[in-house]
Write a protein that holds these residues in place. Structure first.
Motif, PDB file in Angstrom:
ATOM      1  N   HIS A 772       0.838  -1.193   0.000  1.00 24.24           N
ATOM      2  CA  HIS A 772       0.000   0.000   0.000  1.00 24.24           C
ATOM      3  C   HIS A 772       0.879   1.253   0.000  1.00 24.24           C
ATOM      4  CE1 HIS A 772      -2.970   2.947   1.285  1.00 24.24           C
ATOM      5  NE2 HIS A 772      -3.914   2.052   1.061  1.00 24.24           N
ATOM      6  N   PRO A 773       0.627   2.202  -0.889  1.00 22.74           N
ATOM      7  CA  PRO A 773       1.455   3.417  -0.931  1.00 22.74           C
ATOM      8  C   PRO A 773       1.040   4.393   0.171  1.00 22.74           C
ATOM      9  CG  PRO A 773      -0.223   3.525  -2.631  1.00 22.74           C
ATOM     10  CD  PRO A 773      -0.402   2.199  -1.956  1.00 22.74           C
ATOM     11  N   PHE A 774       1.883   4.554   1.148  1.00 16.86           N
ATOM     12  CA  PHE A 774       1.575   5.503   2.215  1.00 16.86           C
ATOM     13  C   PHE A 774       1.661   6.928   1.670  1.00 16.86           C
ATOM     14  CE2 PHE A 774       3.287   1.976   4.969  1.00 16.86           C
ATOM     15  CZ  PHE A 774       2.044   1.632   5.483  1.00 16.86           C
ATOM     16  N   ARG A 775       0.728   7.759   2.089  1.00 16.05           N
ATOM     17  CA  ARG A 775       0.687   9.171   1.687  1.00 16.05           C
ATOM     18  C   ARG A 775       1.038   9.980   2.925  1.00 16.05           C
ATOM     19  NH1 ARG A 775      -1.138   9.653  -3.215  1.00 16.05           N
ATOM     20  NH2 ARG A 775      -1.627  11.870  -2.984  1.00 16.05           N
ATOM     21  N   ARG A 776       2.317  10.284   3.036  1.00  9.09           N
ATOM     22  CA  ARG A 776       2.861  10.811   4.281  1.00  9.09           C
ATOM     23  C   ARG A 776       2.772  12.338   4.360  1.00  9.09           C
ATOM     24  NH1 ARG A 776       6.803   6.725   2.691  1.00  9.09           N
ATOM     25  NH2 ARG A 776       6.734   4.961   4.148  1.00  9.09           N
ATOM     26  N   THR A 777       2.672  12.792   5.602  1.00  8.13           N
ATOM     27  CA  THR A 777       2.716  14.209   5.946  1.00  8.13           C
ATOM     28  C   THR A 777       3.795  14.398   7.009  1.00  8.13           C
ATOM     29  OG1 THR A 777       0.353  14.441   5.504  1.00  8.13           O
ATOM     30  CG2 THR A 777       1.390  16.159   6.849  1.00  8.13           C
ATOM     31  N   ALA A 778       4.506  15.519   6.968  1.00 11.16           N
ATOM     32  CA  ALA A 778       5.560  15.781   7.950  1.00 11.16           C
ATOM     33  C   ALA A 778       4.952  16.245   9.278  1.00 11.16           C
ATOM     34  CB  ALA A 778       6.530  16.835   7.423  1.00 11.16           C
ATOM     35  N   PHE A 779       5.396  15.608  10.370  1.00 10.29           N
ATOM     36  CA  PHE A 779       4.957  15.989  11.715  1.00 10.29           C
ATOM     37  C   PHE A 779       6.186  16.227  12.598  1.00 10.29           C
ATOM     38  CE2 PHE A 779       1.375  13.508  10.073  1.00 10.29           C
ATOM     39  CZ  PHE A 779       0.317  14.375  10.345  1.00 10.29           C
ATOM     40  N   PRO A 780       6.927  17.331  12.350  1.00  7.36           N
ATOM     41  CA  PRO A 780       8.130  17.606  13.150  1.00  7.36           C
ATOM     42  C   PRO A 780       7.754  18.146  14.533  1.00  7.36           C
ATOM     43  CG  PRO A 780       7.743  19.386  11.622  1.00  7.36           C
ATOM     44  CD  PRO A 780       6.702  18.359  11.316  1.00  7.36           C
ATOM     45  N   VAL A 781       8.720  18.079  15.427  1.00  6.65           N
ATOM     46  CA  VAL A 781       8.544  18.706  16.735  1.00  6.65           C
ATOM     47  C   VAL A 781       8.467  20.215  16.524  1.00  6.65           C
ATOM     48  CG1 VAL A 781       9.609  19.111  18.979  1.00  6.65           C
ATOM     49  CG2 VAL A 781       9.772  16.858  17.900  1.00  6.65           C
ATOM     50  N   PRO A 782       7.520  20.898  17.169  1.00 12.06           N
ATOM     51  CA  PRO A 782       7.423  22.349  16.971  1.00 12.06           C
ATOM     52  C   PRO A 782       8.740  23.060  17.285  1.00 12.06           C
ATOM     53  CG  PRO A 782       5.519  21.521  18.150  1.00 12.06           C
ATOM     54  CD  PRO A 782       6.483  20.386  18.073  1.00 12.06           C
ATOM     55  N   ALA A 783       9.059  24.047  16.455  1.00 12.32           N
ATOM     56  CA  ALA A 783      10.296  24.808  16.674  1.00 12.32           C
ATOM     57  C   ALA A 783      10.134  25.743  17.873  1.00 12.32           C
ATOM     58  CB  ALA A 783      10.635  25.615  15.422  1.00 12.32           C
TER      59      ALA A 783
END
Length: 784
Positions: A772-783
């Motif tokens: 299954h092709p994952f459709r990723r979004t970036a979830f970085p730690v807040p700056a």
């Protein structure tokens, strides 16, 4: 899933699934092709904060605080199960997971930015970042019901996880086990290193019995700790000897690798995990671990032993070896034709959680099939059918070769190209059975030749008809070359048509039932009502044959009659009809069939055409549902009185009234007397079917007459799936292709298909198919 029985002996464990993401390598294939260096694989991990939270049902707020290595472990675990051909949440066995991770600074970063995470408390941070919850979170999100054990052994985590999983399998704690480890180390500047590797393990005997694709075999494992004063190298060698003793192999038969360097971080699990995946690929492909040339020549299976160490003297050793050879190919000429997927036709279903994901999966599947390798298309179809979770957004293709499948996937007009979003519940399926009109020489011939069980049903039914009536429907289904002209003449006279149509319809209904498709309602058009009632249990097949035979005999003895189709509404047509000509069937608002004595019908056709009306004679012998049948109604009613009738077990829509048949009325001889005479109100039937929300209408018979009528109905066309089981008489398309497309349409609508029954008795084997092709979004730690 075949259960492992310790009494059978043998402690070998098969690696049936594999997933990895290390550094720039997004999957196992990329990792296999990644250039190797003396220092090991590149572990510079790109996009460490990217994650498909929607796929796993995780909110953006939860995804932000979740340690990236927990995210990566879930994705790899899911792809490993896909590679093993295991449907998440739908296993017929107990699946466990044994996995661990590295020590990271993610929790410290979150706490340092508490002012940016005002709605997050420390308990949530602990749950989102603690290594204790790695395995259990993945098990929960993937619907696994077996042990969920977090294994923490620093650099030796993966070998220890594999060892623990093997013990769980051999001890009967689970039937299938995932094992592996993950580390995602993110520096303050955002650069990251690490990776994840997961294998799916299963007792070898069970894997062979189930036809699983086997990457490699875990021959033996051992774990231990260095004794006081024992040198690390001595402890490592001792644990390796223990593993060889468990596996019953000599030191010379094992290529020993390791221990892998852990770099500057002794808690990093990635080096040993990458080395283990490399070993599995090495024994599978025949190249030395790390890509250092070809395997040395030898008689025995390829074997690699991996040693890995953790702090305070912990050691682990895993021996993997080449998978055993697959089954011998069947001799030339052996009949390997599956039940329905004959003549090479295969149904490839695939699905995703979103429309965009479905498009992505179609693209990946097409790319994969452009280079199919040794896998056969039946194996690919089998893996997609039985080894993938079914999601709401669905599509399918039907093809005979990988090249055809690629073309179908890439062509907008290809069968199955239009996607459908299935609802959460299986839709009701209505079997519709046509009457006269679609019969033709060779109807269902290809299906008869390639599907052994369909052929057996036709043969059994035909033998009964032959004994009772002296007619053999097989002459119509699959006529001999020197008999075709005679059968064609009999077909034109109606001698064999009605019984032949009934037998084919009955056999088709039985076939769909084998494939897991059972009707929620049935309806037939004229003659088709007998097949519908038989399938609903109103009368048995032998009694139905007698009824159809008697009906045919009585109709054949009538004065010459004819039927014609007229493009006029019923109300406008009635004043134009001469005495003796009546309305036989109403198929649409302006689609009416009339019937009566031949001379009167032919004269009406000439006069109506001269008046500018659209009218044509039908190529149907006789004049059913007209005044011509009045003289035989008493005799037919008396005959029906001698047949045992039962209330239907499946709701029946009456084509006489166009509404639901009363269960008590349909079991009376008077109902079938009136059915023979009264107008077929199929347009009213379609209105009734339109009232069944999201129903699937499946035409079980030769031709497309009923599905064509349904597609003209505005409500059915917009809200219902309309399918046909066989091609139109003039359509040269393969029977099997049309039938598989019907099954594909049923599946895309949400019907659960019994896929093994489609291939029986020759079950294909699992193979590699894109995940299954994952459709990723970036979830970085807040700056800060």
């Amino acid at each position: 899933m075949t259960a492992y029985d310790p009494a059978d002996g043998g402690a070998e464990i098969a690696v049936i699934g594999l997933a990895a993401r290390f550094g720039p390598a997004a999957d196992v294939e990329a990792f296999r092709e990644q250039p190797r260096t003396a220092a090991g694989p590149d572990l510079a991990l790109a996009d460490p904060y990217d994650f498909d939270n929607t796929f796993f049902g995780i909110s953006p707020r939860e995804a932000v605080i979740m340690d990236p290595q927990q995210r990566l472990l879930m994705e790899c675990a899911y792809h490993a199960l896909e590679d093993a051909g295991v449907r998440t949440g739908a296993q017929d066995g107990v699946v466990g997971i044994y996995a661990g991770g590295g020590t990271t600074g993610h929790a410290a970063r979150l706490r340092a930015r508490a002012d940016r995470l005002v709605h997050v408390d420390d308990r949530e941070i602990r749950a989102a970042t603690g290594a204790d919850f790695l395995a259990s979170r993945a098990a929960y999100k993937l619907g696994l019901t077996g042990p969920a054990v977090s294994v923490q052994a620093a650099g030796a985590t993966t070998p220890v996880a594999v060892h623990t999983a093997v013990q769980g399998l051999l001890g009967g704690e689970c039937d299938l086990a995932l094992a592996g480890a993950v580390t995602v180390l993110v520096a303050e500047d955002g650069t990251a290193t690490g990776g994840c590797g997961i294998v799916v393990l299963k007792p070898l005997a069970a894997a062979l019995a189930d036809g699983d694709r086997i990457h490699a075999v875990v021959r033996a494992t051992a774990v231990g700790t260095a004794g006081r004063g024992e040198a690390p190298a001595a402890a490592r060698d001792r644990i390796a000897r223990d593993a060889r003793a468990v596996g019953g192999v000599d030191a010379g038969a094992v290529l020993v690798v390791g221990p892998p360097a852990a770099g500057a971080n002794p808690t990093d699990t990635a080096p040993a995990t990458a080395a283990f995946i490399q070993n599995v690929l090495a024994v599978q492909d025949g190249g030395l671990p790390g890509g250092a040339g070809a395997w040395p020549a030898g008689d025995g299976p390829r074997r690699v032993g991996l040693s890995a160490a953790g702090p305070f003297g912990g050691h682990a050793h895993v021996i993997v070896e080449q998978a055993p050879a697959g089954p011998e190919p069947e001799p030339e000429g052996a009949d390997r034709r599956p039940a329905a997927a004959g003549e090479g036709w295969q149904l490839l279903p695939f699905s995703a959680r979103s429309a965009a994901g479905l498009d992505g999966l179609a693209a990946r599947l097409g790319e994969h099939l452009e280079h199919p390798g040794p896998a056969e298309l039946p194996d690919t179809a089998w893996t997609l059918q039985t080894g993938r979770t079914s999601y709401p957004h669905r599509r399918y293709v039907v093809a005979r070769t990988a090249a055809e499948a690629v073309e179908e996937l890439a062509t907008a007009k290809a069968p199955g190209r239009a996607a459908r979003r299935a609802s959460g519940e299986a839709p009701p399926v209505v079997f519709t059975f046509p009457g006269n009109g679609g019969q033709h020489l060779g109807m269902a011939r290809e299906l008869y030749r390639v599907d052994a069980r369909f052929r057996a049903d036709i043969d059994a039914c035909s033998r009964h008809v032959l004994a009772e009536q002296g007619l053999d429907p097989r002459r119509l289904v699959d006529p001999a070359a020197d008999d075709e002209e005679q059968v064609r003449r009999e077909l034109a006279l109606g001698i064999i048509a009605q019984t032949g149509v009934f037998v084919v319809e009955y056999a088709l209904a039985r076939a769909f039932a084998r494939w897991g498709v059972r009707p929620s309602a049935v309806v037939g058009h004229s003659l088709g009502a007998y097949a519908a009632a038989c399938v609903a249990g109103v009368f048995s097949f032998p009694d139905a044959v007698e009824l159809v035979g008697k009906r045919t005999e009585l109709l054949a003895g009538l004065k010459p009659g004819a039927m014609a189709a007229v493009r006029l509404p019923e109300a406008d047509l009635i004043p134009l009809l001469p005495d003796g000509v009546g309305i036989a069937a109403i198929s649409g608002p302006d689609q009416v069939s009339v019937s009566g004595p031949r001379d009167l019908v032919e004269r009406f056709v000439e006069e109506a055409a001269a008046a500018g009306h659209e009218v044509r004679l039908l190529r149907i012998p006789g004049a059913g549902h007209s005044s011509l049948v009045d003289p035989v109604l008493d005799e037919f009613e008396a005959f029906v009185a001698g047949v045992e009738l039962h209330e239907p077990s499946v709701p029946v829509v009456s084509d006489t009234t166009g509404t639901w048949a009363d269960p008590g009325a349909i079991t009376t001889p008077g109902y079938w007397r009136e059915h023979m005479r009264r107008t077929v109100r199929y347009h009213d039937v379609l209105d009734t079917l339109a009232g069944i929300p999201h129903a699937v209408l499946l035409e079980c018979g030769p031709g497309t007459s009923l599905s064509s009528l349904a597609r003209r109905h505005p409500r059915l066309r917009e809200e219902h799936e309309i399918l046909q089981a066989l091609p139109h008489p003039t359509d040269p398309t393969s029977d099997v292709r049309i039938l598989l497309a019907a099954l594909g349409g049923l599946w895309t609508a949400g019907v659960d298909v019994a896929w093994p029954e489609l291939h029986a008795p020759h079950t294909p084997r699992k193979t590699t198919v894109p995940g299954h092709p994952f459709r990723r979004t970036a979830f970085p730690v807040p700056a800060n």
